[in-house]
Design a protein around this motif. Structure first.
Motif, PDB file in Angstrom:
ATOM      1  N   ILE A 148     -19.207  69.010 -53.963  1.00 40.08           N
ATOM      2  CA  ILE A 148     -17.960  68.184 -54.073  1.00 40.08           C
ATOM      3  C   ILE A 148     -17.411  68.285 -55.515  1.00 40.08           C
ATOM      4  CG2 ILE A 148     -19.239  66.372 -52.654  1.00 40.08           C
ATOM      5  CD1 ILE A 148     -19.694  64.747 -55.238  1.00 40.08           C
ATOM      6  N   ALA A 149     -16.459  67.510 -55.711  1.00 38.76           N
ATOM      7  CA  ALA A 149     -15.278  67.754 -56.922  1.00 38.76           C
ATOM      8  C   ALA A 149     -16.156  67.181 -58.092  1.00 38.76           C
ATOM      9  CB  ALA A 149     -14.043  66.884 -56.814  1.00 38.76           C
ATOM     10  N   ILE A 150     -15.947  67.747 -59.323  1.00 37.68           N
ATOM     11  CA  ILE A 150     -16.571  67.356 -60.285  1.00 37.68           C
ATOM     12  C   ILE A 150     -16.098  65.992 -60.879  1.00 37.68           C
ATOM     13  CG2 ILE A 150     -17.090  67.930 -63.054  1.00 37.68           C
ATOM     14  CD1 ILE A 150     -16.561  70.827 -61.986  1.00 37.68           C
ATOM     15  N   ASN A 151     -17.131  65.199 -61.242  1.00 35.56           N
ATOM     16  CA  ASN A 151     -16.809  63.886 -61.918  1.00 35.56           C
ATOM     17  C   ASN A 151     -16.998  64.088 -63.436  1.00 35.56           C
ATOM     18  OD1 ASN A 151     -16.407  62.489 -59.505  1.00 35.56           O
ATOM     19  ND2 ASN A 151     -18.599  62.257 -59.223  1.00 35.56           N
ATOM     20  N   ASN A 152     -16.112  63.853 -64.254  1.00 35.52           N
ATOM     21  CA  ASN A 152     -16.321  63.965 -65.909  1.00 35.52           C
ATOM     22  C   ASN A 152     -17.146  62.750 -66.196  1.00 35.52           C
ATOM     23  OD1 ASN A 152     -15.070  66.345 -66.172  1.00 35.52           O
ATOM     24  ND2 ASN A 152     -12.891  65.424 -66.004  1.00 35.52           N
ATOM     25  N   ASN A 153     -18.357  62.695 -66.346  1.00 34.98           N
ATOM     26  CA  ASN A 153     -19.253  61.682 -66.603  1.00 34.98           C
ATOM     27  C   ASN A 153     -20.340  62.211 -67.566  1.00 34.98           C
ATOM     28  OD1 ASN A 153     -20.619  59.459 -66.912  1.00 34.98           O
ATOM     29  ND2 ASN A 153     -21.239  59.332 -64.821  1.00 34.98           N
ATOM     30  N   GLU A 154     -19.851  62.015 -68.736  1.00 36.31           N
ATOM     31  CA  GLU A 154     -20.833  62.920 -70.055  1.00 36.31           C
ATOM     32  C   GLU A 154     -21.282  61.286 -70.840  1.00 36.31           C
ATOM     33  OE1 GLU A 154     -20.203  65.333 -74.078  1.00 36.31           O
ATOM     34  OE2 GLU A 154     -18.725  65.308 -72.468  1.00 36.31           O
ATOM     35  N   GLY A 155     -22.405  61.391 -71.206  1.00 31.36           N
ATOM     36  CA  GLY A 155     -22.919  60.388 -71.927  1.00 31.36           C
ATOM     37  C   GLY A 155     -23.890  61.399 -73.076  1.00 31.36           C
ATOM     38  N   VAL A 156     -25.003  60.452 -73.725  1.00 34.08           N
ATOM     39  CA  VAL A 156     -25.688  61.011 -74.728  1.00 34.08           C
ATOM     40  C   VAL A 156     -27.156  60.728 -74.313  1.00 34.08           C
ATOM     41  CG1 VAL A 156     -26.219  61.022 -77.233  1.00 34.08           C
ATOM     42  CG2 VAL A 156     -23.937  60.858 -76.384  1.00 34.08           C
ATOM     43  N   LEU A 157     -28.112  61.763 -74.453  1.00 31.74           N
ATOM     44  CA  LEU A 157     -29.570  61.573 -74.175  1.00 31.74           C
ATOM     45  C   LEU A 157     -30.110  61.395 -75.696  1.00 31.74           C
ATOM     46  CD1 LEU A 157     -31.355  61.368 -71.817  1.00 31.74           C
ATOM     47  CD2 LEU A 157     -31.960  63.724 -72.046  1.00 31.74           C
ATOM     48  N   LYS A 158     -30.589  60.071 -76.239  1.00 38.86           N
ATOM     49  CA  LYS A 158     -31.206  59.942 -77.366  1.00 38.86           C
ATOM     50  C   LYS A 158     -32.749  60.113 -77.103  1.00 38.86           C
ATOM     51  CE  LYS A 158     -27.639  58.333 -79.544  1.00 38.86           C
ATOM     52  NZ  LYS A 158     -27.259  58.790 -81.098  1.00 38.86           N
ATOM     53  N   TYR A 159     -33.256  61.136 -77.807  1.00 34.69           N
ATOM     54  CA  TYR A 159     -34.806  61.533 -77.589  1.00 34.69           C
ATOM     55  C   TYR A 159     -35.600  60.827 -78.891  1.00 34.69           C
ATOM     56  CZ  TYR A 159     -33.874  65.581 -74.400  1.00 34.69           C
ATOM     57  OH  TYR A 159     -33.543  66.162 -73.318  1.00 34.69           O
ATOM     58  N   ILE A 160     -36.823  60.500 -78.490  1.00 37.62           N
ATOM     59  CA  ILE A 160     -37.724  60.399 -79.461  1.00 37.62           C
ATOM     60  C   ILE A 160     -39.032  61.113 -79.171  1.00 37.62           C
ATOM     61  CG2 ILE A 160     -39.166  58.603 -80.699  1.00 37.62           C
ATOM     62  CD1 ILE A 160     -37.289  56.370 -80.391  1.00 37.62           C
ATOM     63  N   LEU A 161     -39.659  61.987 -79.894  1.00 40.33           N
ATOM     64  CA  LEU A 161     -40.691  62.936 -79.780  1.00 40.33           C
ATOM     65  C   LEU A 161     -41.834  61.972 -80.191  1.00 40.33           C
ATOM     66  CD1 LEU A 161     -41.872  65.352 -78.420  1.00 40.33           C
ATOM     67  CD2 LEU A 161     -41.484  66.524 -80.511  1.00 40.33           C
ATOM     68  N   LEU A 162     -42.924  61.658 -79.522  1.00 36.22           N
ATOM     69  CA  LEU A 162     -44.004  61.060 -80.226  1.00 36.22           C
ATOM     70  C   LEU A 162     -45.046  61.663 -80.089  1.00 36.22           C
ATOM     71  CD1 LEU A 162     -43.579  57.423 -78.035  1.00 36.22           C
ATOM     72  CD2 LEU A 162     -43.084  57.835 -80.530  1.00 36.22           C
ATOM     73  N   ASP A 163     -46.083  61.636 -81.074  1.00 30.35           N
ATOM     74  CA  ASP A 163     -47.165  62.307 -81.122  1.00 30.35           C
ATOM     75  C   ASP A 163     -48.136  61.998 -80.122  1.00 30.35           C
ATOM     76  OD1 ASP A 163     -48.831  64.357 -82.175  1.00 30.35           O
ATOM     77  OD2 ASP A 163     -49.114  63.437 -84.383  1.00 30.35           O
ATOM     78  N   ASN A 164     -49.199  62.849 -80.003  1.00 26.75           N
ATOM     79  CA  ASN A 164     -50.217  62.570 -79.021  1.00 26.75           C
ATOM     80  C   ASN A 164     -50.853  61.485 -79.505  1.00 26.75           C
ATOM     81  OD1 ASN A 164     -51.913  62.682 -76.885  1.00 26.75           O
ATOM     82  ND2 ASN A 164     -52.819  64.688 -77.222  1.00 26.75           N
ATOM     83  N   SER A 165     -50.764  60.228 -78.771  1.00 31.18           N
ATOM     84  CA  SER A 165     -51.597  59.016 -79.118  1.00 31.18           C
ATOM     85  C   SER A 165     -51.976  58.387 -77.654  1.00 31.18           C
ATOM     86  CB  SER A 165     -50.453  58.198 -79.576  1.00 31.18           C
ATOM     87  OG  SER A 165     -51.246  56.675 -79.586  1.00 31.18           O
ATOM     88  N   GLU A 166     -53.024  57.967 -77.769  1.00 31.90           N
ATOM     89  CA  GLU A 166     -53.682  57.152 -76.360  1.00 31.90           C
ATOM     90  C   GLU A 166     -52.900  56.068 -76.122  1.00 31.90           C
ATOM     91  OE1 GLU A 166     -56.273  58.413 -74.567  1.00 31.90           O
ATOM     92  OE2 GLU A 166     -56.189  60.162 -75.798  1.00 31.90           O
TER      93      GLU A 166
END
Length: 479
Positions: A227-245
């Motif tokens: 289908i036609a393109i929808n211009n829907n842009e946002g931002v993905l905010k990442y946090i990388l967490l260390d290996n923790s139980e």
């Protein structure tokens, strides 16, 4: 003609298309403006493999399901880290329960298998570390996680070994139609070909503009496979967490609210956890921590290894083969599920190319990726054998990730080898540990300069004008 097929863009889709059509007797080249391939893949080398459940667009969901089914074979063939961990879309309120119920109903209507609505008691059995109040969840069994850069690199390396030419640091300026083909003008060359496959977002080319004018004159609609393109842009905010139980989950966890904002946690292939939100707002680190805590409970700042953002797109992917008779295919759109859809898109494009070019399979096609060693994944006996073959594997360069000099040298010397610090980082994991390169960056730069016969001041982080060292201090011969 210089080439049978020119592929514009060396991203993950461009590399996958190059791999698929390199199985045939064709003269192929890939043109990429950046220093390295697959720069469209996020720095955190973990991506979700979706199964189409979450997608509102039916054809996007179909591409995701197709790609999902192909991942086991592809990952095994190329020895790429891939794990089906399953996913849970969580609901904390009655409104969110209604949302996941509608998602479930839509998935059933599409014929999607292995999806269930679970009550809270089953959810906590599956994820005992959840410390938030969950009413219900939508469980998808077939979702998983994969290393997307490894996937793109594997596609590219095998394509390279089967004769595909990769023209890096070369930007396409224009595409012009000529007799029985096209002329592709770059900042370095003028190339002719019978067929063009454009995987880049740019459409400011003569042949594309002429095609649009002709279509408007004919008042015809484009024959697209989506289908036609929808211009829907946002931002993905990442946090990388260390290996923790406390923050370790065995499944991918999602929350989707009525505004369309997504909050999720994803187990990485290295044992860490990615917590992220997709939003159109410019939110701070503290706000990101507050929102992801709806799943992760309390986030300890001491466990945060990295905080970064990445563009988040929901444009449906489009394979426009309406110009196939003239020899033009355009792959449009950007979507968060692009990695999942890549195998399916490449396969569909390959079918169109074979149909148009009337080409035959190669008898000598080599479908095996060259072997490589990851020191941290080897047992002691295997490490001894590798060190006996090459003593560089006995010298640790990155202590955090246990990356050896031998791995870095191999990453540079391999097909489509690393030429930047970011390239080494993506291929080996060096400088991606807790110290973020504080103890190994200088060594990586030195090895890059030695192996590429460059001065240390010429080594870049990722692209033009990102030099690690601006000038040499004459009193010292090295960093």
């Amino acid at each position: 003609m210089d080439y049978d097929v020119l592929i514009l863009g060396g991203g993950i889709i461009g590399c996958a298309v190059a791999y698929e059509i390199s199985k045939y007797n064709l003269n192929i080249a890939v043109i990429e403006k950046d220093y390295d391939i697959a720069d469209d893949v996020a720095l955190i080398n973990t991506a979700m493999v979706y199964n189409g459940v979450e997608s509102e667009d039916t054809l996007t969901a179909k591409l995701e399901r197709m790609g999902n089914k192909m991942m086991d074979t592809i990952s095994a063939k190329f020895n790429i880290p891939f794990k089906r961990c399953g996913s849970l879309i969580l609901a904390q309120t009655e409104e969110e329960v209604d949302i996941i119920q509608s998602i479930y109903n839509r998935a059933i209507d599409r014929g999607t298998k292995d999806v269930l609505i679970l009550d809270s008691e089953y959810i906590y059995e599956m994820e005992p570390n959840l410390n938030v109040n969950i009413k219900k969840a939508l469980y998808s069994k077939n979702t998983g996680v994969i290393c997307p850069f490894d996937l793109a690199l594997s596609y590219g390396e095998v394509a390279f070994d089967n004769g595909v030419k990769f023209k890096l640091e070369e930007e396409v300026i224009d595409i012009q139609e000529i007799t029985k083909g096209f002329k592709v003008i770059t900042n370095k060359n003028k190339l002719t070909c019978k067929m063009v496959i454009n995987t880049t977002p740019s459409e400011n080319y003569s042949v594309v503009n002429e095609k649009k004018v002709n279509e408007n004159k004919k008042k015809s609609t484009v024959n697209e496979k989506n289908i036609a393109i929808n211009n829907n842009e946002g931002v993905l905010k990442y946090i990388l967490l260390d290996n923790s139980e406390k923050t370790k989950y065995s499944h991918a966890l999602f929350m989707i609210n009525s505004k369309g904002e997504r909050i999720y946690t994803l187990p990485t292939m290295e044992g860490d956890t990615v917590a992220a939100i997709s939003t159109s707002e410019n939110v701070s680190y503290d706000e990101v921590v507050k929102r992801v805590s709806k799943i992760t409970s309390v986030v300890d700042d001491m466990n945060v290894k990295m905080f970064l953002d990445w563009p988040f797109f929901e444009e449906p992917m489009v394979i426009d083969d309406s110009g196939i008779d003239e020899g033009l295919i355009q792959i449009k759109g950007k979507h968060y599920g692009q990695v999942t859809m890549t195998p399916a898109i490449a396969s569909l494009v390959c079918e169109s190319v074979v149909s148009m070019m009337k080409c035959k399979l190669k008898k000598d096609f080599n479908d095996k990726r060259r072997e490589n060693y990851k020191f941290r994944d080897l047992c002691d006996e295997e490490r001894k054998r590798v060190i006996e073959l090459d003593e560089k594997y006995g010298r640790i360069i990155c202590g955090c990730q246990k990356v050896t000099e031998g791995e870095i040298v191999d990453a540079i010397r391999r097909p489509l080898g690393a030429r930047t610090v970011e390239g080494v980082k993506r291929r080996t994991g060096a400088a991606f540990g807790n110290c973020q390169g504080a103890h190994c960056l200088n060594k990586v730069v030195s090895i890059l300069a030695r192996e590429t016969s460059k001065k240390m001041t010429e080594i870049t982080k990722d692209s033009k004008n990102s030099n690690i060292l601006l000038c040499r201090i004459k009193e010292f011969d090295s960093m």
